[in-house]
Design a protein around this motif. Structure first.
Motif, PDB file in Angstrom:
ATOM      1  N   ILE A   9     111.206  34.166  59.954  1.00 19.25           N
ATOM      2  CA  ILE A   9     112.106  34.634  61.014  1.00 19.25           C
ATOM      3  C   ILE A   9     112.127  33.634  62.160  1.00 19.25           C
ATOM      4  N   PHE A  10     113.311  33.496  62.777  1.00 17.73           N
ATOM      5  CA  PHE A  10     113.487  32.705  63.990  1.00 17.73           C
ATOM      6  C   PHE A  10     114.033  33.657  65.054  1.00 17.73           C
ATOM      7  N   ILE A  11     113.244  33.893  66.095  1.00 17.50           N
ATOM      8  CA  ILE A  11     113.601  34.896  67.098  1.00 17.50           C
ATOM      9  C   ILE A  11     113.233  34.385  68.481  1.00 17.50           C
ATOM     10  N   GLY A  12     114.129  34.616  69.445  1.00 20.45           N
ATOM     11  CA  GLY A  12     113.863  34.221  70.821  1.00 20.45           C
ATOM     12  C   GLY A  12     112.961  35.217  71.525  1.00 20.45           C
ATOM     13  N   ASP A  13     112.328  34.773  72.602  1.00 20.09           N
ATOM     14  CA  ASP A  13     111.398  35.637  73.323  1.00 20.09           C
ATOM     15  C   ASP A  13     112.106  36.839  73.941  1.00 20.09           C
ATOM     16  N   PRO A  61     109.872  38.023  81.958  1.00 23.64           N
ATOM     17  CA  PRO A  61     108.455  37.707  82.164  1.00 23.64           C
ATOM     18  C   PRO A  61     107.871  37.030  80.928  1.00 23.64           C
ATOM     19  N   ASN A  62     106.964  36.118  81.146  1.00 25.03           N
ATOM     20  CA  ASN A  62     106.325  35.424  80.030  1.00 25.03           C
ATOM     21  C   ASN A  62     105.110  36.226  79.581  1.00 25.03           C
ATOM     22  N   TRP A  63     105.043  36.548  78.299  1.00 31.88           N
ATOM     23  CA  TRP A  63     103.929  37.315  77.739  1.00 31.88           C
ATOM     24  C   TRP A  63     102.921  36.370  77.096  1.00 31.88           C
ATOM     25  N   ASN A  64     101.691  36.850  76.995  1.00 34.66           N
ATOM     26  CA  ASN A  64     100.688  36.164  76.179  1.00 34.66           C
ATOM     27  C   ASN A  64     100.838  36.708  74.757  1.00 34.66           C
ATOM     28  N   TYR A  65     101.635  36.028  73.946  1.00 32.82           N
ATOM     29  CA  TYR A  65     102.026  36.575  72.645  1.00 32.82           C
ATOM     30  C   TYR A  65     100.857  36.620  71.665  1.00 32.82           C
ATOM     31  N   LYS A  66      99.971  35.653  71.726  1.00 32.90           N
ATOM     32  CA  LYS A  66      98.814  35.688  70.833  1.00 32.90           C
ATOM     33  C   LYS A  66      97.956  36.916  71.116  1.00 32.90           C
ATOM     34  N   GLN A  67      97.728  37.206  72.400  1.00 34.50           N
ATOM     35  CA  GLN A  67      96.939  38.390  72.734  1.00 34.50           C
ATOM     36  C   GLN A  67      97.667  39.669  72.332  1.00 34.50           C
ATOM     37  N   LEU A  68      98.982  39.660  72.444  1.00 36.34           N
ATOM     38  CA  LEU A  68      99.765  40.823  72.024  1.00 36.34           C
ATOM     39  C   LEU A  68      99.574  41.070  70.525  1.00 36.34           C
ATOM     40  N   GLY A 121     113.495  33.318  78.556  1.00 37.28           N
ATOM     41  CA  GLY A 121     114.683  34.060  78.963  1.00 37.28           C
ATOM     42  C   GLY A 121     115.799  33.986  77.951  1.00 37.28           C
ATOM     43  N   TYR A 122     116.983  34.324  78.412  1.00 34.52           N
ATOM     44  CA  TYR A 122     118.157  34.403  77.546  1.00 34.52           C
ATOM     45  C   TYR A 122     118.938  33.089  77.629  1.00 34.52           C
ATOM     46  N   THR A 123     118.503  32.108  76.853  1.00 34.90           N
ATOM     47  CA  THR A 123     119.123  30.777  76.948  1.00 34.90           C
ATOM     48  C   THR A 123     120.578  30.802  76.528  1.00 34.90           C
ATOM     49  N   ILE A 124     120.921  31.581  75.504  1.00 38.70           N
ATOM     50  CA  ILE A 124     122.318  31.637  75.077  1.00 38.70           C
ATOM     51  C   ILE A 124     123.192  32.184  76.194  1.00 38.70           C
ATOM     52  N   GLU A 125     122.664  33.115  76.985  1.00 35.44           N
ATOM     53  CA  GLU A 125     123.443  33.659  78.095  1.00 35.44           C
ATOM     54  C   GLU A 125     123.463  32.698  79.278  1.00 35.44           C
ATOM     55  N   ARG A 126     122.417  31.910  79.435  1.00 35.44           N
ATOM     56  CA  ARG A 126     122.471  30.852  80.450  1.00 35.44           C
ATOM     57  C   ARG A 126     123.629  29.902  80.136  1.00 35.44           C
ATOM     58  N   ALA A 127     123.788  29.585  78.853  1.00 35.78           N
ATOM     59  CA  ALA A 127     124.857  28.661  78.458  1.00 35.78           C
ATOM     60  C   ALA A 127     126.229  29.260  78.711  1.00 35.78           C
ATOM     61  N   ILE A 128     126.356  30.585  78.585  1.00 29.41           N
ATOM     62  CA  ILE A 128     127.640  31.247  78.819  1.00 29.41           C
ATOM     63  C   ILE A 128     127.935  31.327  80.312  1.00 29.41           C
ATOM     64  N   MET A 129     126.950  31.775  81.083  1.00 34.03           N
ATOM     65  CA  MET A 129     127.170  31.949  82.511  1.00 34.03           C
ATOM     66  C   MET A 129     125.822  32.158  83.202  1.00 34.03           C
ATOM     67  N   GLY A 130     125.527  31.362  84.182  1.00 34.78           N
ATOM     68  CA  GLY A 130     124.325  31.582  84.984  1.00 34.78           C
ATOM     69  C   GLY A 130     123.134  30.761  84.543  1.00 34.78           C
ATOM     70  N   PHE A 131     123.276  29.430  84.540  1.00 35.22           N
ATOM     71  CA  PHE A 131     122.179  28.547  84.123  1.00 35.22           C
ATOM     72  C   PHE A 131     120.873  28.899  84.834  1.00 35.22           C
ATOM     73  N   HIS A 132     120.958  29.115  86.124  1.00 38.24           N
ATOM     74  CA  HIS A 132     119.746  29.307  86.924  1.00 38.24           C
ATOM     75  C   HIS A 132     119.646  30.733  87.492  1.00 38.24           C
ATOM     76  N   SER A 133     120.470  31.648  86.980  1.00 36.67           N
ATOM     77  CA  SER A 133     120.489  33.011  87.531  1.00 36.67           C
ATOM     78  C   SER A 133     119.252  33.795  87.107  1.00 36.67           C
ATOM     79  N   ALA A 134     118.728  34.561  88.037  1.00 37.16           N
ATOM     80  CA  ALA A 134     117.496  35.306  87.780  1.00 37.16           C
ATOM     81  C   ALA A 134     117.666  36.354  86.693  1.00 37.16           C
ATOM     82  N   TYR A 135     118.894  36.854  86.512  1.00 39.28           N
ATOM     83  CA  TYR A 135     119.072  37.896  85.504  1.00 39.28           C
ATOM     84  C   TYR A 135     118.857  37.381  84.082  1.00 39.28           C
ATOM     85  N   ASN A 136     118.853  36.066  83.905  1.00 35.75           N
ATOM     86  CA  ASN A 136     118.584  35.502  82.584  1.00 35.75           C
ATOM     87  C   ASN A 136     117.113  35.145  82.383  1.00 35.75           C
ATOM     88  N   ASP A 137     116.276  35.460  83.370  1.00 34.70           N
ATOM     89  CA  ASP A 137     114.838  35.221  83.253  1.00 34.70           C
ATOM     90  C   ASP A 137     114.145  36.474  82.715  1.00 34.70           C
TER      91      ASP A 137
END
Length: 565
Positions: A430-434, A481-488, A463-479
């Motif tokens: 699988i290839f999946i974004g965060d 939180p970063n998780w510790n995925y290994k611990q999860l 964040g939502y990189t595909i949505e950054r490309a559509i609109m809002g490169f630096h907008s906070a709504y596309n950010d």
């Protein structure tokens, strides 16, 4: 003979190929679960919530041919409905079963929990009607006829169906016939089949540049083999819409590439748009598969659908695509066609690590192409992952699971659980974004529970990189939180071993892939760290089309969006 309502339903599910019922227990469906527990031919597999259960049933069905989802009334049904709508849109057959309130309480319109307390027991059924091809509320007097009718519709139309099983009737005995459910597909009207074959032969006799375009759900309608046989019989080139990627082998010598309107290569556009005898196999153009309706298809395309064929303004009802394609694969072509374009020589993929250089998306996908093996199941999420997989040269026997039309983020992880459950002996990647992962992450625990060992590439671009490309490169709504995925994963693993690595550089990536190959007896998590604005050129181009279509000239001006960037 006598059979309980519940056992009759479970008998029928087993007969049509369901081995696992996915879903979530609830007080209105526990009686059916007790009956399922007593059987050896079918089992219940719990998911972490109903939406995940629906996605898992979708993935299971795409490799098994059909699946079943069990929920409880109201709260469970409506939690799952997004997944069922997606399955409806993409022709994925799922038998949706809900444990409903007692039949007598519904007749008396009592105010019950999991309802709006208005005595209305049609509201949930009405929510499901637009997204299912058959529905029924089961009672002892209609159980045999209604269960069979609804299941036939699911198998024949390749879309979800919906059954309400009141909680007080599953142990009632009913009279049933000792025969398996008949699933024979309707055959063609002989004269109609003959007429459309004659019309096609006329077109072929005049044609110089025939070709084929493959569309949705050919595998689920059982049309893959007969489509390939027809194409090979006529020796014509074929292209695929996004939903048909790898339905026929990606290394087939007559495959010329993907067609998506103006975004197609010149070679593919010429073969499809200039064809004088174009076969369309269940073709449906949408915004996302046609570069926003830029397709230029001949008006007299031979439009072959599962139960009718359309040629220009002529409609041939009562024609089975299975029979039509089988007939076309056996007729003698009126001439030898010479219009398969010479394949552009592929540049050998001689990817070599650039050492400590930071890994970027373009380089990542190039190395992934070498990692994919014949017969893998490849699951992709909406966004950069789906677009990355779309451009890969795939080996033979690949199954791709994605939602190119419905595009519900979070779909792919539970879908991977379903496909892994249905075919545990195939390697599943699988290839999946965060951002998508965080929507349905709890289903990771199901992989550990059932000892399933997929390879999970987690694209961490914060964040939502595909949505950054559509609109809002630096907008906070596309950010996000970063998780510790290994611990999860450790929290979900219940102490079971798994392989987990984080990738930053090209050397990291090469080393991790080699180690992952050796860790096939464990679930693998490969977290790949990308810059949030690492956007491949093809992804940005696609995003620009989305922005132009969605917001129009004024919206782009107001938002200071330049689609030529």
């Amino acid at each position: 003979m006598k059979r309980t309502v519940g056992d009759f339903l479970l008998d029928r599910l087993s007969q049509i190929g369901v081995k696992d019922i996915l879903g979530v227990p609830g007080d209105y469906n526990l009686q059916l679960l007790i009956q399922a527990e007593r059987r050896k031919d079918i089992r219940f597999v719990g998911t972490r919530n109903e939406l995940n259960g629906g996605y898992a049933a979708d993935g299971y069905s795409r490799v098994n041919g059909i699946s079943a989802l069990l929920t409880t009334y109201g709260v469970g049904d409506l939690s799952a409905i997004n997944a069922i709508a997606g399955a409806y849109a993409e022709y994925v057959p799922i038998v949706c079963i809900t444990g409903a309130p007692p039949l007598n309480s519904m007749y008396r319109r009592r105010f019950l929990h999991h309802t709006t307390a208005e005595g209305n027991f049609e509201d949930v059924m009405n929510c499901y009607r637009p997204f299912t091809v058959a529905q029924a509320r089961i009672a002892p007097q209609n159980a045999v006829e209604e269960i069979d009718r609804v299941l036939r519709a699911c198998v024949r139309k390749k879309r979800p169906v919906y059954l309400q099983i009141p909680s007080d009737i599953t142990f009632f005995e009913i009279d049933v016939c000792n025969e398996k459910l008949s699933l024979c597909q309707q055959t063609s009207d002989a004269r109609q089949l003959g007429a459309v074959l004659e019309r096609i032969e006329e077109k072929l006799a005049k044609a110089k540049n025939p070709s084929a375009l493959l569309g949705m759900a050919l595998d689920r309608f059982g049309l893959s083999d007969s489509t390939q046989a027809m194409i090979e019989n006529f020796n014509i080139p074929f292209a695929t819409l996004s939903a048909a990627q790898c339905v026929l082998d990606g290394d087939h010598p007559q495959w010329i590439g993907g067609y998506s309107g103006r975004s197609s290569s010149d070679q593919v556009k010429a073969a499809i748009e200039e064809s004088d005898c174009l076969f369309g196999l269940n073709v449906k153009f949408t915004d996302s598969n046609s570069s926003y309706f830029t397709q230029k298809i001949p008006e007299d395309m031979i439009d072959i659908r599962p139960f009718r064929t359309i040629i220009g303004h002529e409609v041939f009802e009562g024609v089975s695509a299975v029979e039509l394609l089988e007939a076309l694969s056996k007729i003698t072509p009126p001439k030898k066609y010479q219009n398969i374009p010479a394949k552009i020589a592929k540049t050998e993929n001689n990817w070599v690590s650039k050492g400590s250089e930071k890994l970027i998306q373009d380089r990542f996908w190039k190395r992934v192409e070498k990692f994919i093996k014949p017969n893998d199941v490849v699951v992709t999420e909406a966004g950069t992952s789906m677009r990355g997989v779309k451009i890969l040269d795939m080996p033979s026997g690949i199954t791709i699971i994605s939602q190119p039309l419905w595009l519900s983020i979070g779909y792919s992880l539970p879908a991977l659980f379903g496909s892994s459950l249905a075919q545990p002996n195939r390697r599943q990647v699988i290839f999946i974004g965060d951002g998508s992962f965080q929507l349905t992450a709890q289903e990771v625990s199901s992989f550990f529970e059932h000892d399933l060992k997929p390879i999970i590439f987690l694209i961490n671009n914060r964040g939502y990189t595909i949505e950054r490309a559509i609109m809002g490169f630096h907008s906070a709504y596309n950010d996000i939180p970063n998780w510790n995925y290994k611990q999860l994963f450790e929290a979900f693993s219940d102490g079971k071993p798994f392989f987990a690595r984080q990738v930053v550089t090209e050397d990291d990536f090469e080393s991790v892939l080699q180690d992952a190959e050796k860790a096939s007896d464990q679930l693998c998590l490969i977290e790949v760290m990308f810059d949030p604005l690492d956007i491949p050129k093809a992804v940005q181009s696609s995003a620009n089309m989305v922005a132009s279509f969605n917001y129009g000239p004024r919206g782009l001006k107001e938002l200071d969006k330049n689609v030529d960037d």
